[in-house]
Design an enzyme around this catalytic site. Structure first.
Site, PDB file in Angstrom:
ATOM      1  N   THR A  83      14.134  -8.570  52.265  1.00 15.81           N
ATOM      2  CA  THR A  83      14.345 -10.004  52.499  1.00 15.81           C
ATOM      3  C   THR A  83      15.772 -10.310  52.955  1.00 15.81           C
ATOM      4  OG1 THR A  83      12.744 -10.392  50.768  1.00 15.81           O
ATOM      5  CG2 THR A  83      14.107 -12.264  51.381  1.00 15.81           C
ATOM      6  N   GLY A 122      16.571  -7.100  44.242  1.00 12.82           N
ATOM      7  CA  GLY A 122      16.978  -6.851  42.864  1.00 12.82           C
ATOM      8  C   GLY A 122      17.672  -5.504  42.760  1.00 12.82           C
ATOM      9  N   GLU A 369       7.244 -10.488  46.061  1.00 14.43           N
ATOM     10  CA  GLU A 369       6.148  -9.659  46.603  1.00 14.43           C
ATOM     11  C   GLU A 369       5.190 -10.514  47.439  1.00 14.43           C
ATOM     12  OE1 GLU A 369       6.175  -6.723  46.966  1.00 14.43           O
ATOM     13  OE2 GLU A 369       7.626  -6.063  45.473  1.00 14.43           O
TER      14      GLU A 369
HETATM   15  C1  LIG Z   1       6.818  -6.886  32.459  1.00 10.84           C
HETATM   16  C2  LIG Z   1       6.829  -7.419  33.833  1.00 10.84           C
HETATM   17  C3  LIG Z   1       7.017  -6.321  34.852  1.00 10.84           C
HETATM   18  C4  LIG Z   1       6.869  -6.871  36.238  1.00 10.84           C
HETATM   19  C5  LIG Z   1       6.966  -5.757  37.193  1.00 10.84           C
HETATM   20  C6  LIG Z   1       6.934  -6.185  38.587  1.00 10.84           C
HETATM   21  C7  LIG Z   1       8.158  -5.733  39.272  1.00 10.84           C
HETATM   22  C8  LIG Z   1       8.274  -6.442  40.526  1.00 10.84           C
HETATM   23  C9  LIG Z   1       9.648  -6.610  40.951  1.00 10.84           C
HETATM   24  C10 LIG Z   1       9.600  -7.624  42.008  1.00 10.84           C
HETATM   25  C11 LIG Z   1      10.710  -7.487  42.936  1.00 10.84           C
HETATM   26  C12 LIG Z   1      10.392  -8.179  44.173  1.00 10.84           C
HETATM   27  C13 LIG Z   1      10.381  -7.531  45.320  1.00 10.84           C
HETATM   28  C14 LIG Z   1      10.067  -8.208  46.599  1.00 10.84           C
HETATM   29  O1  LIG Z   1       9.815  -9.370  46.663  1.00 10.84           O
HETATM   30  S1  LIG Z   1      10.120  -7.213  47.969  1.00 10.84           S
HETATM   31  C15 LIG Z   1       9.825  -8.250  49.338  1.00 10.84           C
HETATM   32  C16 LIG Z   1       8.422  -8.726  49.374  1.00 10.84           C
HETATM   33  N1  LIG Z   1       8.180  -9.384  50.614  1.00 10.84           N
HETATM   34  C17 LIG Z   1       7.008  -9.805  50.967  1.00 10.84           C
HETATM   35  O2  LIG Z   1       6.045  -9.680  50.233  1.00 10.84           O
HETATM   36  C18 LIG Z   1       6.902 -10.378  52.332  1.00 10.84           C
HETATM   37  C19 LIG Z   1       5.586 -11.013  52.580  1.00 10.84           C
HETATM   38  N2  LIG Z   1       5.212 -10.864  53.978  1.00 10.84           N
HETATM   39  C20 LIG Z   1       4.381  -9.878  54.400  1.00 10.84           C
HETATM   40  O3  LIG Z   1       3.906  -9.068  53.628  1.00 10.84           O
HETATM   41  C21 LIG Z   1       4.031  -9.842  55.857  1.00 10.84           C
HETATM   42  O4  LIG Z   1       5.032 -10.174  56.660  1.00 10.84           O
HETATM   43  C22 LIG Z   1       2.797 -10.674  56.159  1.00 10.84           C
HETATM   44  C23 LIG Z   1       1.626  -9.934  55.549  1.00 10.84           C
HETATM   45  C24 LIG Z   1       2.860 -12.074  55.591  1.00 10.84           C
HETATM   46  C25 LIG Z   1       2.604 -10.825  57.677  1.00 10.84           C
HETATM   47  O5  LIG Z   1       2.948  -9.645  58.304  1.00 10.84           O
HETATM   48  P1  LIG Z   1       2.975  -9.445  59.901  1.00 10.84           P
HETATM   49  O6  LIG Z   1       3.623 -10.594  60.540  1.00 10.84           O
HETATM   50  O7  LIG Z   1       3.438  -8.114  60.258  1.00 10.84           O
HETATM   51  O8  LIG Z   1       1.513  -9.366  60.089  1.00 10.84           O
HETATM   52  P2  LIG Z   1       0.391 -10.177  60.733  1.00 10.84           P
HETATM   53  O9  LIG Z   1       0.105 -11.392  59.947  1.00 10.84           O
HETATM   54  O10 LIG Z   1       0.649 -10.291  62.174  1.00 10.84           O
HETATM   55  O11 LIG Z   1      -0.684  -9.105  60.437  1.00 10.84           O
HETATM   56  C26 LIG Z   1      -0.791  -7.932  61.154  1.00 10.84           C
HETATM   57  C27 LIG Z   1      -1.940  -7.162  60.593  1.00 10.84           C
HETATM   58  O12 LIG Z   1      -1.431  -6.407  59.489  1.00 10.84           O
HETATM   59  C28 LIG Z   1      -2.199  -6.664  58.346  1.00 10.84           C
HETATM   60  N3  LIG Z   1      -1.327  -6.470  57.185  1.00 10.84           N
HETATM   61  C29 LIG Z   1      -0.303  -7.227  56.815  1.00 10.84           C
HETATM   62  N4  LIG Z   1       0.250  -6.733  55.692  1.00 10.84           N
HETATM   63  C30 LIG Z   1      -0.446  -5.625  55.384  1.00 10.84           C
HETATM   64  C31 LIG Z   1      -0.353  -4.667  54.336  1.00 10.84           C
HETATM   65  N5  LIG Z   1       0.533  -4.781  53.375  1.00 10.84           N
HETATM   66  N6  LIG Z   1      -1.217  -3.664  54.335  1.00 10.84           N
HETATM   67  C32 LIG Z   1      -2.170  -3.539  55.272  1.00 10.84           C
HETATM   68  N7  LIG Z   1      -2.308  -4.416  56.306  1.00 10.84           N
HETATM   69  C33 LIG Z   1      -1.460  -5.443  56.329  1.00 10.84           C
HETATM   70  C34 LIG Z   1      -2.676  -8.050  58.531  1.00 10.84           C
HETATM   71  O13 LIG Z   1      -3.776  -8.318  57.723  1.00 10.84           O
HETATM   72  C35 LIG Z   1      -3.010  -8.058  59.995  1.00 10.84           C
HETATM   73  O14 LIG Z   1      -4.243  -7.406  60.178  1.00 10.84           O
HETATM   74  P3  LIG Z   1      -5.150  -7.756  61.420  1.00 10.84           P
HETATM   75  O15 LIG Z   1      -4.340  -7.536  62.646  1.00 10.84           O
HETATM   76  O16 LIG Z   1      -6.310  -6.854  61.261  1.00 10.84           O
HETATM   77  O17 LIG Z   1      -5.516  -9.208  61.245  1.00 10.84           O
HETATM   78  C1  FAD Z   2      13.104 -13.144  41.522  1.00 10.72           C
HETATM   79  C2  FAD Z   2      12.971 -12.626  42.913  1.00 10.72           C
HETATM   80  C3  FAD Z   2      13.131 -11.274  43.155  1.00 10.72           C
HETATM   81  C4  FAD Z   2      13.066 -10.779  44.462  1.00 10.72           C
HETATM   82  N1  FAD Z   2      13.291  -9.448  44.690  1.00 10.72           N
HETATM   83  C5  FAD Z   2      13.292  -8.986  45.965  1.00 10.72           C
HETATM   84  C6  FAD Z   2      13.576  -7.611  46.233  1.00 10.72           C
HETATM   85  O1  FAD Z   2      13.810  -6.802  45.329  1.00 10.72           O
HETATM   86  N2  FAD Z   2      13.598  -7.199  47.517  1.00 10.72           N
HETATM   87  C7  FAD Z   2      13.347  -8.037  48.555  1.00 10.72           C
HETATM   88  O2  FAD Z   2      13.396  -7.597  49.687  1.00 10.72           O
HETATM   89  N3  FAD Z   2      13.047  -9.339  48.319  1.00 10.72           N
HETATM   90  C8  FAD Z   2      13.019  -9.834  47.062  1.00 10.72           C
HETATM   91  N4  FAD Z   2      12.718 -11.152  46.825  1.00 10.72           N
HETATM   92  C9  FAD Z   2      12.443 -12.040  47.959  1.00 10.72           C
HETATM   93  C10 FAD Z   2      10.974 -12.434  48.033  1.00 10.72           C
HETATM   94  O3  FAD Z   2      10.177 -11.373  48.396  1.00 10.72           O
HETATM   95  C11 FAD Z   2      10.829 -13.591  49.006  1.00 10.72           C
HETATM   96  O4  FAD Z   2      11.539 -14.696  48.485  1.00 10.72           O
HETATM   97  C12 FAD Z   2       9.367 -13.920  49.207  1.00 10.72           C
HETATM   98  O5  FAD Z   2       8.750 -12.936  49.982  1.00 10.72           O
HETATM   99  C13 FAD Z   2       9.164 -15.317  49.838  1.00 10.72           C
HETATM  100  O6  FAD Z   2       9.810 -15.402  51.037  1.00 10.72           O
HETATM  101  P1  FAD Z   2      10.802 -16.609  51.421  1.00 10.72           P
HETATM  102  O7  FAD Z   2      11.811 -16.701  50.349  1.00 10.72           O
HETATM  103  O8  FAD Z   2      11.222 -16.330  52.791  1.00 10.72           O
HETATM  104  O9  FAD Z   2       9.903 -17.898  51.357  1.00 10.72           O
HETATM  105  P2  FAD Z   2       9.535 -18.829  52.574  1.00 10.72           P
HETATM  106  O10 FAD Z   2       8.621 -18.074  53.474  1.00 10.72           O
HETATM  107  O11 FAD Z   2      10.738 -19.409  53.172  1.00 10.72           O
HETATM  108  O12 FAD Z   2       8.702 -19.935  51.809  1.00 10.72           O
HETATM  109  C14 FAD Z   2       9.078 -21.314  51.723  1.00 10.72           C
HETATM  110  C15 FAD Z   2       7.797 -22.165  51.795  1.00 10.72           C
HETATM  111  O13 FAD Z   2       7.221 -22.040  53.084  1.00 10.72           O
HETATM  112  C16 FAD Z   2       5.837 -21.746  52.997  1.00 10.72           C
HETATM  113  N5  FAD Z   2       5.456 -20.894  54.135  1.00 10.72           N
HETATM  114  C17 FAD Z   2       6.164 -19.874  54.687  1.00 10.72           C
HETATM  115  N6  FAD Z   2       5.485 -19.326  55.699  1.00 10.72           N
HETATM  116  C18 FAD Z   2       4.332 -19.997  55.799  1.00 10.72           C
HETATM  117  C19 FAD Z   2       3.203 -19.886  56.663  1.00 10.72           C
HETATM  118  N7  FAD Z   2       3.117 -18.942  57.613  1.00 10.72           N
HETATM  119  N8  FAD Z   2       2.186 -20.733  56.493  1.00 10.72           N
HETATM  120  C20 FAD Z   2       2.233 -21.668  55.529  1.00 10.72           C
HETATM  121  N9  FAD Z   2       3.268 -21.814  54.676  1.00 10.72           N
HETATM  122  C21 FAD Z   2       4.304 -20.988  54.810  1.00 10.72           C
HETATM  123  C22 FAD Z   2       5.690 -21.037  51.661  1.00 10.72           C
HETATM  124  O14 FAD Z   2       4.367 -21.193  51.148  1.00 10.72           O
HETATM  125  C23 FAD Z   2       6.721 -21.759  50.799  1.00 10.72           C
HETATM  126  O15 FAD Z   2       6.123 -22.905  50.265  1.00 10.72           O
HETATM  127  C24 FAD Z   2      12.781 -11.659  45.539  1.00 10.72           C
HETATM  128  C25 FAD Z   2      12.585 -13.024  45.273  1.00 10.72           C
HETATM  129  C26 FAD Z   2      12.676 -13.503  43.984  1.00 10.72           C
HETATM  130  C27 FAD Z   2      12.487 -14.973  43.737  1.00 10.72           C
END
Ligand SMILES: CCCCCCCCCCC/C=C/C(=O)SCCNC(=O)CCNC(=O)[C@H](O)C(C)(C)COP(=O)(O)OP(=O)(O)OC[C@H]1O[C@@H](n2cnc3c(N)ncnc32)[C@H](O)[C@@H]1OP(=O)(O)O
Ligand code: FAD
Length: 609
Positions: A83, A122, A369
């Protein structure tokens, strides 16, 4: 604790946990449990759940041999830096660049704008020595999109950032303790160089000559680490929901209000149907999410084995299920924790109820996520694709298999005649299938009215999300029913689980009645029979409610809640907690002489005048 103390204490706990893991020693699964009982977000989460899996999933054999032994022994500590300040959801929109320089055989990592700064990862802010960085790969002036790179961030001797790297913590987050134990960080690169072999090259390569060799496997495998974590988040939702429900159920059995006859004792609040109607569906959800979490783990293991054998057929479904269920269960759990706080009345708002902290630490699960709405839109895309292929000869499989019976499900009428029919698994399933399919088909029909599909999709986003949620709820209900059909040990346990299963399903019908009625999946008479059955199920669950939360086997220490104590000794302990507050260290508070006394005296003077 101050933020610094909290952070340092989490380091202490993490390192102690790591020591125990090695000394005992613990298996991988046991280690995860230890992390769970440590009960604080910290750098270990990212190292083990994201950094190591990213290398395993996207590294070549050589890269794995080089990096995994170091990471496995924690001689390097890693995080997952995807991110950026400007982009999180839109991974394709990331701006950090990794430009190949054939002269030096290196990649030059650069943050061209402020919005390209990594922001949120993180463990990045203060702890990690290394990171998997996602950046746009550029060779010979051509942009090949986002790829992963292993990057050393800090000097291994004194932990200072390497030249060309600016790094720090992004600041205080929601709540007092909560996620503030974690050093979510920012990072900027100023033309920072890494060797070519630090691009994760299992999926695609850059040769010594600077030639980009794309992979013959789906590029989405780059997102594999997120799929893996989303799967674990579903089981964690059950753990967090169970924790809140355990507190609220025990306290609801202790708390009495109204209903005293002739000076007798008052009614336990758990006996009010309104309390049951808010609480028991959450209890049922805690069990439901556990079972769907077990199933999702199986699905994930299955897809992983298939991918290893280059079978990518089930990848779209695995993505849709992990994304949709992560979204649905975390939204329900966040709302559920807050509802449990309200179920505990005023005392639920006290920190010592354990609920405010639980909410504050849990609620970002709706965002990390993958934002929950963005993830449901992925499910919606998958559903629209499946609907568009109906009749093409390709039978839908897995969780969309029910769509293969579209002809029947689109025109069938529910055969529910009496309240008890709502305990018939086939009838309940058909109701959920009809509603999910009809919502998906309605979206598909509306989409087809647009000339431009993408424009239509944008216009219908809200409906699409609702259709996706309906599909996910069907999955949870169906996996609960499958669980009941399997072997369940323990006398009477099956009956209790049956009650919970139907509470889960029927409360969803009640909550989303508009969907069920507008799709003609049921009639309003059948809806009222469902409510009747729901009330009867509440009466059956009531005598076992406390046992059903005791079954989670949470210790008082783990619950951290005066209201959720196993012995129910709530009131004396509330006093004990209150007296521990630093404000009660002195009878007259700090500030009395400065503010209160002069104020009162001034009033006394004016009164005398
Ligand atoms: C006690 C408690 C313990 C808790 C423990 C938990 C610990 C967790 C710690 C948490 C730390 C946090 C970490 C993070 O947040 S990391 C960052 C996470 N970021 C995201 O999740 C970003 C979200 N965005 C996306 O995943 C993609 O950008 C998105 C899927 C939204 C769109 O991707 P993109 O633009 O490339 O794709 P399209 O929409 O054009 O789709 C293309 C095709 O790809 C398919 N697709 C997309 N994602 C996946 C995937 N992951 N696997 C397989 N296929 C995927 C999608 O469906 C499209 O398919 P088609 O072309 O067939 O339609
Ligand atoms: C506690 C915490 C830990 C994290 N840890 C990590 C980490 O370890 N590594 C890492 O890489 N990232 C990490 N992240 C980042 C996290 O993965 C992103 O914040 C998350 O994926 C959401 O993305 P954004 O912040 O860009 O939200 P945005 O996409 O900006 O969302 C803002 C609003 O826009 C809306 N929106 C966005 N796109 C669309 C769309 N296409 N259609 C309709 N609505 C839409 C959403 O629903 C939301 O209401 C962490 C975040 C938090 C809060």
């Amino acid at each position: 604790m101050t933020r610094k103390e909290l952070f340092k204490n989490t380091l202490r706990k993490s390192v102690h946990a790591w020591k125990l893991i090695n000394e005992l020693p613990l298996s991988d699964d046991e280690s995860l449990m230890l992390r769970h009982f440590m009960d604080q977000p910290g750098f270990l989460d990212l190292h083990w759940r994201m950094f190591v899996p990213a290398i395993k999933g996207q590294g070549t054999e050589e890269q794995k041999q080089k990096w995994l032994p170091l990471a496995n022994k924690m001689q390097i500590i890693g995080c997952y830096a995807q991110t950026e300040l400007g982009h999180g959801s839109n991974v394709q929109g990331l701006e950090t660049t990794a430009t190949f320089d054939p002269q030096t055989d290196q990649f030059i990592l650069h943050s061209p704008t402020q919005t390209s700064s990594k922001w949120w990862p993180g463990g990045l802010g203060k702890v990690s020595t290394h990171a998997v960085i996602y950046a746009r790969l550029i060779t010979d002036g051509k942009d090949h999109g986002v790829h992963g790179f292993i990057v050393q961030l800090r000097n291994m001797d004194d932990h200072s950032p390497l030249p060309g790297i600016t790094i720090g913590d992004i600041g205080v987050k929601f709540g007092n303790g909560a996620y503030n134990s974690m050093d979510n960080g920012f990072l900027m690169f100023d033309k920072f160089c890494i060797p070519r072999d630090q691009m994760l090259m299992r999926l695609s390569k850059v040769t010594r000559e600077g030639k980009y060799v794309p992979s013959d496997v789906p590029r989405q495998l780059m997102y594999g680490t997120m799929v893996s974590v989303r799967q674990t988040i579903v089981s964690n939702a059950s753990i967090a929901m169970a924790r809140a429900v355990c507190i609220a159920t025990r306290y609801s059995a202790v708390r009495r209000q109204f209903g005293s006859q002739n000076g007798g004792i008052e009614t336990q609040v758990i006996d009010y149907k309104t309390q049951q109607n808010r609480l028991f569906p959450l209890l049922a959800s805690a069990y439901a999410f556990r079972f769907v979490g077990e199933w999702l783990k199986w699905l994930y293991t299955d897809v992983t084995q298939r991918l290893e054998a280059s079978d990518f057929a089930t990848l779209p479904e695995a993505h849709a299920c992990t994304a949709g269920l992560k979204s649905m269960t975390t939204s329900a759990t966040s709302d559920g924790i807050e509802e449990c706080r309200k179920l505990c009345g005023g005392h639920g708002y006290l920190w010592c109820s354990g609920l405010p902290e639980l909410f504050a630490v849990y609620v970002p699960a709706c965002t990390y996520e993958g934002d929950n709405v963005v993830l449901q839109l992925q499910v919606a895309r998958f559903l629209m694709k499946t609907v568009s292929q109906l009749g093409s000869g390709k039978a839908p499989a897995g969780t969309t298999a029910y769509m293969g019976r579209a002809k029947h499900l689109l025109q069938c009428r529910s055969s529910i005649r009496k309240a008890e029919d709502w305990l018939n698994p086939a009838m309940v399933l058909e109701t959920f299938e009809a509603r999910a399919l009809r919502m998906a088909v309605s979206c598909a029909n509306n989409l087809s009215k647009f000339e431009n599909q993408e424009q239509g999709f944008s216009e219908l986003l809200a409906d699409l999300v609702e259709a996706a949620i309906a599909h996910c709820q069907l999955i949870v209900v169906s996996k609960f029913i499958v669980k009941l059909e399997g072997e369940i040990k323990g006398k009477g346990v099956k009956n209790q689980l049956k009650n919970l299963c139907y509470i889960y399903a029927l409360h969803l019908i009640h909550k989303h009645l508009g969907d069920f009625l507008s799709t003609n999946s049921i009639t309003s008479e059948q809806a009222s029979l469902a409510n009747h059955q729901l009330r009867s199920l509440y009466t059956q669950v009531r005598p076992n409610a406390v046992a059903l939360v005791d079954a989670f086997d949470y210790t008082d220490h783990y619950l951290g809640s005066v209201l959720g104590r196993y012995d129910g000794n709530v009131y004396p302990k509330l006093f004990e907690e209150a007296l521990k507050d630093p404000l009660n260290d002195t009878v007259v508070p700090d500030g009395y002489h400065e503010y209160i006394r002069p104020l009162i005296k001034q009033h006394l003077r004016s009164a005398r005048l």
